[in-house]
Scaffold this active site. Sequence first.
Site, PDB file in Angstrom:
ATOM      1  N   ALA A  39      -2.641  -0.949  -3.330  1.00 58.20           N
ATOM      2  CA  ALA A  39      -3.605   0.099  -2.978  1.00 58.20           C
ATOM      3  C   ALA A  39      -2.890   1.432  -2.860  1.00 58.20           C
ATOM      4  CB  ALA A  39      -4.299  -0.236  -1.659  1.00 58.20           C
ATOM      5  N   ILE A  46       0.835  -1.194   0.000  1.00 58.70           N
ATOM      6  CA  ILE A  46       0.000   0.000   0.000  1.00 58.70           C
ATOM      7  C   ILE A  46       0.873   1.248   0.000  1.00 58.70           C
ATOM      8  CG2 ILE A  46      -0.213  -0.084   2.535  1.00 58.70           C
ATOM      9  CD1 ILE A  46      -3.067   1.080   2.199  1.00 58.70           C
ATOM     10  N   CYS A  47       0.397   2.276  -0.677  1.00 60.65           N
ATOM     11  CA  CYS A  47       1.047   3.584  -0.688  1.00 60.65           C
ATOM     12  C   CYS A  47       2.483   3.460  -1.232  1.00 60.65           C
ATOM     13  CB  CYS A  47       1.001   4.180   0.721  1.00 60.65           C
ATOM     14  SG  CYS A  47       1.405   5.931   0.832  1.00 60.65           S
ATOM     15  N   ASN A  48       3.466   3.934  -0.512  1.00 58.89           N
ATOM     16  CA  ASN A  48       4.839   3.882  -1.007  1.00 58.89           C
ATOM     17  C   ASN A  48       5.387   2.464  -1.076  1.00 58.89           C
ATOM     18  OD1 ASN A  48       5.013   6.615  -1.458  1.00 58.89           O
ATOM     19  ND2 ASN A  48       6.036   7.072   0.483  1.00 58.89           N
TER      20      ASN A  48
END
Length: 201
Positions: A161, A107-109
Amino acid sequence: MSNEVLYILLPNYAAHEIVYLSEAIASDEYALKENPKYINKVVAPTLEEVKSIGGFRTLPDYSFETMPDDYAALVLIGGFGWSTLVAEQVAPIVQQAIEKRKIIGAICNGVSFMAKHGFLNTVKHTGNGLDQLKQWGGGNYTNSDGYIHAQSVSDKNIVTANGSATLEFAKELLLLLENDTLERIEMYYQFNKQGFCNLFG
């Protein structure tokens, strides 16, 4: 243990991205589960405490050196640590997980890190925008056609995500893990998405 869900936390991790998934694994709407199907475990670079973006300190269960080879899922929690040198130690861990066909969440980075190492080149995926994936991935990221502009995407045991999709991320991983029935996973998702008043008001 093969029923452990391992969360990779790097310094300055995003604590909110763990919440929905870990809670659904450990508890139901009434209390902590007496016999959960899976056990949450934290993995960090060392066994020393790791601090979140918000300043919370977490004591890891495993370091990169002591983490088990067998587990149910590997989850890369986002944050600012993925752009640092310590993150490079995670690349062989993810490579091994892919080779063993483990469930992987990013998720994210954490997704951008996956792009940087070419781990998204054979799966449909999302992230913090296609531009960021290209920027982080450089020549190692060759699957821009596989990018889907969505909150979360699940393909071939890999869930990705963007940073605002904590709940969607949890739902897709809970489905892959078969943590509960489809109906109860959907109920958990809708309750947290719509709110108590909208569902029961």
